[in-house]
Design a protein around this motif. Structure first.
Motif, short mmCIF file in Angstrom:
data_model
loop_
_atom_site.label_atom_id
_atom_site.label_comp_id
_atom_site.label_asym_id
_atom_site.label_seq_id
_atom_site.Cartn_x
_atom_site.Cartn_y
_atom_site.Cartn_z
N VAL A 15 0.85 -1.19 0.00
CA VAL A 15 0.00 0.00 0.00
C VAL A 15 0.89 1.24 0.00
CG1 VAL A 15 -1.72 1.31 1.30
CG2 VAL A 15 -1.90 -1.18 1.16
N LEU A 16 0.66 2.08 -0.97
CA LEU A 16 1.38 3.34 -1.10
C LEU A 16 0.54 4.43 -0.46
CD1 LEU A 16 3.81 4.76 -2.57
CD2 LEU A 16 2.22 5.12 -4.48
N SER A 17 1.12 5.18 0.46
CA SER A 17 0.36 6.27 1.07
C SER A 17 0.80 7.59 0.45
CB SER A 17 0.55 6.31 2.59
OG SER A 17 1.88 6.53 2.93
N PHE A 18 -0.14 8.53 0.40
CA PHE A 18 0.20 9.83 -0.16
C PHE A 18 1.08 10.60 0.81
CE2 PHE A 18 -0.24 13.09 -3.19
CZ PHE A 18 -0.12 14.27 -2.48
N HIS A 19 0.84 10.43 2.09
CA HIS A 19 1.54 11.18 3.12
C HIS A 19 1.94 10.23 4.24
CE1 HIS A 19 1.94 13.94 6.57
NE2 HIS A 19 2.23 14.86 5.67
N SER A 20 3.04 10.50 4.88
CA SER A 20 3.55 9.61 5.93
C SER A 20 2.65 9.56 7.17
CB SER A 20 4.97 10.01 6.33
OG SER A 20 4.98 11.33 6.85
N SER A 65 -3.36 2.96 -3.18
CA SER A 65 -2.79 4.15 -2.56
C SER A 65 -3.85 4.81 -1.68
CB SER A 65 -2.31 5.15 -3.61
OG SER A 65 -1.73 6.28 -2.99
N ILE A 66 -3.45 5.15 -0.45
CA ILE A 66 -4.38 5.79 0.47
C ILE A 66 -4.04 7.27 0.60
CG2 ILE A 66 -4.95 3.70 1.75
CD1 ILE A 66 -2.92 4.49 3.88
N TYR A 67 -5.07 8.06 0.83
CA TYR A 67 -4.87 9.51 0.95
C TYR A 67 -6.03 10.12 1.71
CZ TYR A 67 -8.43 10.04 -2.67
OH TYR A 67 -9.61 10.01 -3.37
N LEU A 89 -7.15 4.23 -5.89
CA LEU A 89 -7.01 5.33 -4.94
C LEU A 89 -8.10 5.21 -3.87
CD1 LEU A 89 -6.35 8.18 -7.50
CD2 LEU A 89 -4.69 7.12 -5.97
N VAL A 90 -7.70 5.24 -2.60
CA VAL A 90 -8.62 5.03 -1.49
C VAL A 90 -8.58 6.22 -0.55
CG1 VAL A 90 -9.29 3.49 0.38
CG2 VAL A 90 -8.11 2.57 -1.62
N PRO A 91 -9.65 7.03 -0.53
CA PRO A 91 -9.68 8.14 0.43
C PRO A 91 -10.00 7.61 1.82
CG PRO A 91 -11.70 8.11 -0.86
CD PRO A 91 -10.82 7.01 -1.39
N LEU A 92 -9.18 7.97 2.79
CA LEU A 92 -9.42 7.61 4.18
C LEU A 92 -9.67 8.89 4.98
CD1 LEU A 92 -6.73 4.85 4.85
CD2 LEU A 92 -9.08 4.58 4.05
N VAL A 93 -10.51 8.78 5.97
CA VAL A 93 -10.87 9.94 6.79
C VAL A 93 -9.84 10.09 7.91
CG1 VAL A 93 -12.69 10.95 8.22
CG2 VAL A 93 -13.30 9.54 6.23
N PRO A 94 -9.21 11.28 8.03
CA PRO A 94 -8.13 11.44 9.00
C PRO A 94 -8.55 11.69 10.45
CG PRO A 94 -8.39 13.45 7.75
CD PRO A 94 -9.34 12.44 7.16
N SER A 95 -9.80 12.11 10.66
CA SER A 95 -10.21 12.40 12.04
C SER A 95 -11.72 12.28 12.19
CB SER A 95 -9.75 13.80 12.46
OG SER A 95 -10.31 14.77 11.60
N VAL A 96 -12.15 12.24 13.44
CA VAL A 96 -13.57 12.14 13.75
C VAL A 96 -14.30 13.38 13.23
CG1 VAL A 96 -15.22 12.12 15.68
CG2 VAL A 96 -13.16 10.70 15.78
N ILE A 97 -15.45 13.15 12.62
CA ILE A 97 -16.26 14.25 12.09
C ILE A 97 -17.66 14.11 12.67
CG2 ILE A 97 -17.24 15.32 10.02
CD1 ILE A 97 -14.87 14.03 8.46
#
Length: 124
Positions: A15-20, A65-67, A89-97
């Protein structure tokens, strides 16, 4: 269903991530981290060797790839380039909304694990 068990069969899919920032997420669920798209954190596509990246994707080195969704908005050219390849390309949610399906930490992790599992299943 336990999160780790639900994606254990995909531990060897790179899995390739867009950001570390996603390194810890991948490590927590024992998913193979194939690296990071951003050559310099916070700099988007600056310094990314796009032809080399596209070649690796087309060769099958990276299939997922996740981003974070905001990264696609601020790096339109890079994402258009990635969309022209075979990578999922897989968008993942970075924080609680609040008032969303990711309104608690548990729901956030559940959402992200399910999104990643679905993409990995297609990539396998």
């Amino acid at each position: 269903m336990k999160w780790s068990a639900s994606i254990a069969e995909f531990k060897d899919v790179p899995v390739l991530s867009f950001h570390s920032s996603w390194d810890y997420f991948l490590k927590a669920f024992n998913i193979r981290n194939a690296g990071t798209v951003e050559a310099y954190p916070g700099m988007g596509s600056l310094g990314v060797d796009l032809p080399a990246l596209k070649s690796k994707i087309n060769r099958g080195d990276y299939t997922v790839s996740i981003y974070e969704p905001a990264q696609a908005q601020t790096n339109v050219a890079l994402f258009k380039h990635l969309e022209s390849t075979r990578i999922k390309l897989v968008p993942l949610v970075p924080s609680v909304i609040e008032q969303s399906e990711t309104d608690t930490y548990r729901n956030l992790i559940n959402h992200n694990v399910n999104a990643l599992r679905a993409a990995l299943k297609l990539a396998k």
